[in-house]
Design a protein around this motif. Structure first.
Motif, PDB file in Angstrom:
ATOM      1  N   CYS A 109      38.865  -2.830  -2.669  1.00 59.29           N
ATOM      2  CA  CYS A 109      38.997  -4.261  -2.409  1.00 59.29           C
ATOM      3  C   CYS A 109      39.907  -4.882  -3.463  1.00 59.29           C
ATOM      4  O   CYS A 109      40.077  -4.332  -4.552  1.00 59.29           O
ATOM      5  N   SER A 110      40.440  -6.040  -3.150  1.00 55.53           N
ATOM      6  CA  SER A 110      41.203  -6.779  -4.153  1.00 55.53           C
ATOM      7  C   SER A 110      40.216  -7.596  -4.985  1.00 55.53           C
ATOM      8  O   SER A 110      39.230  -8.112  -4.465  1.00 55.53           O
ATOM      9  N   PHE A 111      40.493  -7.677  -6.281  1.00 56.23           N
ATOM     10  CA  PHE A 111      39.678  -8.531  -7.143  1.00 56.23           C
ATOM     11  C   PHE A 111      40.174  -9.951  -6.957  1.00 56.23           C
ATOM     12  O   PHE A 111      41.345 -10.242  -7.182  1.00 56.23           O
ATOM     13  N   GLU A 112      39.279 -10.845  -6.541  1.00 57.66           N
ATOM     14  CA  GLU A 112      39.667 -12.222  -6.234  1.00 57.66           C
ATOM     15  C   GLU A 112      39.487 -13.177  -7.401  1.00 57.66           C
ATOM     16  O   GLU A 112      40.378 -13.935  -7.725  1.00 57.66           O
ATOM     17  N   LYS A 113      38.280 -13.178  -8.002  1.00 57.95           N
ATOM     18  CA  LYS A 113      38.046 -14.125  -9.096  1.00 57.95           C
ATOM     19  C   LYS A 113      36.682 -13.902  -9.733  1.00 57.95           C
ATOM     20  O   LYS A 113      35.834 -13.195  -9.212  1.00 57.95           O
ATOM     21  N   TYR A 114      36.510 -14.572 -10.873  1.00 55.58           N
ATOM     22  CA  TYR A 114      35.237 -14.610 -11.581  1.00 55.58           C
ATOM     23  C   TYR A 114      34.413 -15.724 -10.942  1.00 55.58           C
ATOM     24  O   TYR A 114      34.939 -16.815 -10.676  1.00 55.58           O
ATOM     25  N   VAL A 115      33.129 -15.461 -10.708  1.00 48.80           N
ATOM     26  CA  VAL A 115      32.313 -16.435  -9.975  1.00 48.80           C
ATOM     27  C   VAL A 115      30.897 -16.552 -10.524  1.00 48.80           C
ATOM     28  O   VAL A 115      30.390 -15.645 -11.167  1.00 48.80           O
TER      29      VAL A 115
END
Length: 175
Positions: A109-115
């Motif tokens: 998967c692509s890393f999207e963001k810190y959440v």
């Protein structure tokens, strides 16, 4: 100005500060560059800064015989070339303990963001399998999970997205 390279599994590297606007001398291509990756490489030699172009084309990984992401912390996919691209041509995200790269549809998967919870609450159904796994692993109720999962807090979330469908994945880390 030269366009920054695109990373298949790390599309938001500049926005997330993984690649930063910083003047450096890249020891790999031996050029002065306006952008830097400083997230580190697992190698014998200590390397402070590498330009994103030398990360993307694999030349930095080759020069230092190193990897950016520990392959032991990546979920399994059947195509070895995908793992090679991930660990030798993809800048890692910053985590407290050990980055963990998630997969879906036999690809990373692509890393999207810190959440935290407030950033992913709208994805609750989409992330239900990962949320249940995490709650079970840490012995948390749903309300505890929601309370503790805070961006830049004691339980950090890492949001991924499948490259082939709209499925999101979630990994967490605690300090």
């Amino acid at each position: 100005m030269t366009e920054l390279p695109k990373f298949k599994y790390q599309p938001n590297a500049l926005e997330l500060g993984i690649i930063e606007k910083k003047n450096i001398y890249c020891p790999v291509c031996e050029k002065n560059r306006d952008y830097s990756y400083s997230g580190g490489i697992y190698a014998v030699e200590k390397v402070e800064y590498i330009c994103p172009w030398c990360v993307a084309d694999g030349s930095a990984s080759k020069k230092y015989n190193g990897i950016y992401i520990d392959d032991a912390s990546c979920e399994d996919v059947s195509d070895q070339s995908k793992l090679t691209e991930l660990v030798t041509k993809t800048p890692k995200y910053v985590s407290w303990q050990q980055e963990n790269w998630l997969a879906h549809h036999d690809d990373y998967c692509s890393f999207e963001k810190y959440v935290g919870w407030k950033e992913i609450e709208h994805l609750k159904e989409n992330l239900s399998e990962d949320i249940e796994r995490i709650k079970s692993e840490y012995g948390l109720s749903q309300s505890e999970f929601e309370q503790f999962l805070v961006n830049d807090g004691g339980m950090q979330g890492y949001l991924f997205k499948c490259l082939h469908c709209d499925q999101h994945r979630l990994h967490i880390d605690t300090n």
